[in-house]
Design a protein around this motif. Structure first.
Motif, PDB file in Angstrom:
ATOM      1  N   TYR A 198     -21.320 -10.716   1.280  1.00  0.00           N
ATOM      2  CA  TYR A 198     -21.852  -9.839   2.518  1.00  0.00           C
ATOM      3  C   TYR A 198     -22.748 -10.464   3.273  1.00  0.00           C
ATOM      4  CZ  TYR A 198     -20.057  -5.808  -0.405  1.00  0.00           C
ATOM      5  OH  TYR A 198     -19.424  -4.752  -1.052  1.00  0.00           O
ATOM      6  N   MET A 202     -14.323   1.609   2.862  1.00  0.00           N
ATOM      7  CA  MET A 202     -13.332   0.428   2.885  1.00  0.00           C
ATOM      8  C   MET A 202     -12.796   0.344   1.686  1.00  0.00           C
ATOM      9  SD  MET A 202     -12.998  -2.658   1.525  1.00  0.00           S
ATOM     10  CE  MET A 202     -14.178  -3.818   1.248  1.00  0.00           C
ATOM     11  N   ASN A 215     -21.568  -0.476  -2.580  1.00  0.00           N
ATOM     12  CA  ASN A 215     -20.708  -1.145  -3.492  1.00  0.00           C
ATOM     13  C   ASN A 215     -20.878  -1.015  -4.882  1.00  0.00           C
ATOM     14  OD1 ASN A 215     -19.877  -4.278  -4.830  1.00  0.00           O
ATOM     15  ND2 ASN A 215     -18.453  -2.923  -4.292  1.00  0.00           N
ATOM     16  N   LYS A 266      -7.903  -5.611  -5.969  1.00  0.00           N
ATOM     17  CA  LYS A 266      -8.433  -5.177  -7.503  1.00  0.00           C
ATOM     18  C   LYS A 266      -7.450  -4.210  -8.303  1.00  0.00           C
ATOM     19  CE  LYS A 266     -11.810  -7.756  -6.053  1.00  0.00           C
ATOM     20  NZ  LYS A 266     -11.959  -9.366  -6.469  1.00  0.00           N
ATOM     21  N   ARG A 320      -3.256 -10.270   0.494  1.00  0.00           N
ATOM     22  CA  ARG A 320      -4.192 -10.218   1.297  1.00  0.00           C
ATOM     23  C   ARG A 320      -4.280  -8.797   2.410  1.00  0.00           C
ATOM     24  NH1 ARG A 320      -7.395 -11.167  -0.596  1.00  0.00           N
ATOM     25  NH2 ARG A 320      -8.869 -11.377   1.088  1.00  0.00           N
ATOM     26  N   LEU A 321      -4.496  -7.760   1.688  1.00  0.00           N
ATOM     27  CA  LEU A 321      -4.630  -6.566   2.285  1.00  0.00           C
ATOM     28  C   LEU A 321      -5.717  -5.695   1.967  1.00  0.00           C
ATOM     29  CD1 LEU A 321      -1.762  -4.767   4.025  1.00  0.00           C
ATOM     30  CD2 LEU A 321      -3.414  -3.361   2.421  1.00  0.00           C
ATOM     31  N   ASP A 343     -18.168  -0.004   0.281  1.00  0.00           N
ATOM     32  CA  ASP A 343     -16.949  -0.937  -0.343  1.00  0.00           C
ATOM     33  C   ASP A 343     -16.513  -0.410  -1.697  1.00  0.00           C
ATOM     34  OD1 ASP A 343     -15.537  -3.115  -1.685  1.00  0.00           O
ATOM     35  OD2 ASP A 343     -16.975  -4.706  -0.837  1.00  0.00           O
ATOM     36  N   ASN A 359     -19.708  -5.404  -7.709  1.00  0.00           N
ATOM     37  CA  ASN A 359     -19.750  -6.709  -7.979  1.00  0.00           C
ATOM     38  C   ASN A 359     -21.011  -7.301  -7.840  1.00  0.00           C
ATOM     39  OD1 ASN A 359     -19.183  -9.574  -8.474  1.00  0.00           O
ATOM     40  ND2 ASN A 359     -17.912  -9.482  -6.758  1.00  0.00           N
ATOM     41  N   GLY A 378      -7.311  -8.128   3.821  1.00  0.00           N
ATOM     42  CA  GLY A 378      -8.285  -8.166   2.544  1.00  0.00           C
ATOM     43  C   GLY A 378      -9.354  -7.059   3.048  1.00  0.00           C
ATOM     44  N   GLY A 379      -9.980  -6.762   2.010  1.00  0.00           N
ATOM     45  CA  GLY A 379     -11.217  -6.066   2.317  1.00  0.00           C
ATOM     46  C   GLY A 379     -12.328  -7.091   2.971  1.00  0.00           C
ATOM     47  N   LYS A 380     -12.217  -8.250   2.635  1.00  0.00           N
ATOM     48  CA  LYS A 380     -13.178  -9.180   3.083  1.00  0.00           C
ATOM     49  C   LYS A 380     -13.012  -9.204   4.567  1.00  0.00           C
ATOM     50  CE  LYS A 380     -14.709 -13.683   1.756  1.00  0.00           C
ATOM     51  NZ  LYS A 380     -14.516 -14.893   0.780  1.00  0.00           N
ATOM     52  N   TRP A 417     -22.171  -8.741  -3.781  1.00  0.00           N
ATOM     53  CA  TRP A 417     -21.137  -9.714  -3.604  1.00  0.00           C
ATOM     54  C   TRP A 417     -21.643 -10.655  -2.622  1.00  0.00           C
ATOM     55  CZ3 TRP A 417     -16.520  -9.130   0.105  1.00  0.00           C
ATOM     56  CH2 TRP A 417     -15.695 -10.103  -0.078  1.00  0.00           C
ATOM     57  N   ILE A 464     -13.698  -1.045  -3.192  1.00  0.00           N
ATOM     58  CA  ILE A 464     -12.643  -1.848  -3.755  1.00  0.00           C
ATOM     59  C   ILE A 464     -12.549  -1.696  -5.490  1.00  0.00           C
ATOM     60  CG2 ILE A 464     -13.726  -4.058  -4.220  1.00  0.00           C
ATOM     61  CD1 ILE A 464     -11.022  -4.408  -2.299  1.00  0.00           C
TER      62      ILE A 464
HETATM   63  C1  LIG Z   1     -17.157  -6.059  -3.626  1.00  0.00           C
HETATM   64  C2  LIG Z   1     -16.082  -6.833  -3.308  1.00  0.00           C
HETATM   65  N1  LIG Z   1     -15.460  -6.532  -2.043  1.00  0.00           N
HETATM   66  C3  LIG Z   1     -14.545  -7.126  -1.336  1.00  0.00           C
HETATM   67  C4  LIG Z   1     -13.919  -8.076  -2.146  1.00  0.00           C
HETATM   68  C5  LIG Z   1     -12.505  -8.780  -1.615  1.00  0.00           C
HETATM   69  O1  LIG Z   1     -11.448  -7.958  -1.470  1.00  0.00           O
HETATM   70  P1  LIG Z   1     -10.156  -8.444  -0.835  1.00  0.00           P
HETATM   71  O2  LIG Z   1      -9.407  -9.565  -1.855  1.00  0.00           O
HETATM   72  O3  LIG Z   1      -9.592  -7.419  -0.564  1.00  0.00           O
HETATM   73  O4  LIG Z   1     -10.750  -9.371   0.526  1.00  0.00           O
HETATM   74  C6  LIG Z   1     -14.165  -8.612  -3.293  1.00  0.00           C
HETATM   75  C7  LIG Z   1     -13.606  -9.606  -3.973  1.00  0.00           C
HETATM   76  O5  LIG Z   1     -13.900 -10.140  -4.803  1.00  0.00           O
HETATM   77  C8  LIG Z   1     -15.238  -7.953  -3.944  1.00  0.00           C
HETATM   78  O6  LIG Z   1     -15.826  -8.076  -5.155  1.00  0.00           O
END
Ligand SMILES: Cc1ncc(COP(=O)(O)O)c(C=O)c1O
Length: 400
Positions: free
Chosen positions: A128, A234, A171, A239, A247-248, A204, A175, A99-101, A125, A206
């Protein structure tokens, strides 16, 4: 002596997760909750991605994966960066995480020394700041004001950078505000960053594919190639391709940084599930029409909710360029009392009263470090959005 480490004591549980939990509890008691709190597409994962995972499993692709990503997926990511962002990377510049996370988590663990500052444009978000603290860094918020369309102003960025600054996070689409950066706005941010040679940039992206009204997404390494060697770009499949549960996420950047992130990856996960990697490869390499089709649906939903909420006295709602969130300002309601007798002094009071009295789950602006606002996710059906907006309007109308 507590079993919990000091490191974890600074970290809070995600506020949107807390609201999702409360909504679940109400639902378990038979109450019909309209959930507008979760940042998750309501669309299915594309069938060709699921089929690719199935085929990979049957073909025996079930052994330990490489720590940094399968060659097939890395090739698909290289093609994606070229196709969508006109960015050139080779396989040694890419790493795949859970995941991005996890990309951001691993990047911070790989780079932050105690006391290193990370500049975070806010609202931001929830994760962070917690990730930065977890890694020993210090989050530094830079407000992106509503009056500026929730954009990052170059002068505010400049003022936030100190000799201790290690990273800037970007970002956009954002979000929770949905604000995105035009090329000119991104170029102005880049100009500041060109002056600060020791600061790295994590972007980010995403929500890249979720932009509306012909808005053109851009990313900083492409807008300012002189920053390419300091940018970690990233992205992920959660999304765009409705693959949150797989989870990627992935990132691209300078080799030395990528190899450090890959090292952390190897320690804390040992690589990403092979079947997920097969599915992500198919999503990135497969037909891309669904991105535009889904964006058109999100745009309709955004316009629908904006229309409904703009009629509500006490709410002020900015029109975002992207993502699937709205971030209404509730300052017109602060100090009032809900029909159920709850005094609304903060945005936490507002969202709690709303969920308890009208059973609509949203998230307070405080969770994103800017109040008094609340976040609505419109990644849900028109029917639920219609019901949710009607309940929110009634809730606000009844306040005294
Ligand atoms: C700004 C932002 N970055 C990353 C993510 C996480 O993404 P992932 O599901 O790929 O971990 C989210 C998820 O809500 C997000 O809002």
């Amino acid at each position: 002596m507590s079993v919990i480490s000091d490191r974890l004591k600074n970290v809070s549980i995600s506020a949107s997760a807390a609201m999702t939990q409360r909504a679940r509890e109400l639902a378990a008691n038979g109450i019909k909750v309209v959930s507008l709190s979760s940042g998750e597409p309501d669309f299915p994962t594309p069938a060709h991605a699921i089929e690719a995972a199935h085929a990979a499993a049957l073909a025996g692709d079930t052994k330990y994966p490489p720590m940094d990503g399968t060659p097939a997926l890395k090739s698909a990511i290289i093609r994606k960066f070229k196709r969508d962002n006109n960015l050139d990377y080779d396989a040694s510049q890419i790493v795949v995480s859970g995941g991005g996370k996890q990309v951001i988590f691993n990047a911070m663990l790989a780079t932050c020394n105690p006391g290193d500052e990370v500049v975070i444009p806010t609202p931001s978000w929830v994760s962070y700041a917690d990730i930065v603290k977890f890694a020993g860094g210090v989050p530094v918020a830079v407000p992106c004001h509503e009056q500026a369309g929730f954009k990052l102003r170059p002068e505010d960025l400049e003022a936030a950078i100190t000799p201790r600054t290690k990273w800037l996070f970007l970002n956009f689409p954002n979000n929770p505000t949905g604000a995105a950066c035009s090329r000119a706005e991104m170029a102005a941010i880049a100009e500041v960053m060109l002056r600060h040679h020791n600061v790295w940039i994590m972007t980010d992206d995403i929500y890249e594919h979720l932009v509306y009204d012909d808005f053109q997404f851009c990313t900083i390494a492409e807008v300012e190639p002189r920053l390419y060697d300091r940018v970690l770009t990233m992205n992920g499949v959660s999304k765009a391709y409705a693959m949150t549960g797989w989870r990627l996420g992935f990132c691209a950047g300078p080799k030395e940084l990528i190899s450090a992130i890959s090292n952390v990856n190897g320690q804390n996960g040992g690589g990403i599930a092979t079947l997920t990697q097969a599915a992500a490869t198919a999503a990135l390499d497969g037909p891309q029409d669904l991105l535009k089709e889904r964006a058109a649906i999100y745009k309709e939903r955004r316009d629908f909710v904006l229309d409904r909420l703009s009629e509500v006295d006490g709410l002020r709602c900015h029109r975002p360029e992207g993502a699937f969130y709205l971030y209404p300002n509730i300052s017109g309601l602060i100090g009032k009392t809900s029909k159920g007798g709850r005094k609304i002094e903060t945005d936490v009071d507002f969202v709690m009263a709303l969920v308890e009295e009208h059973h609509v789950a949203t998230v307070q602006g405080a969770a994103y470090a800017m109040s008094p606002f609340f976040r609505i996710s419109y990644a849900t059906s028109m029917e639920k959005l219609g019901e949710g907006c009607a309940r929110i309007a009634q809730f606000c109308r009844d306040m005294r």
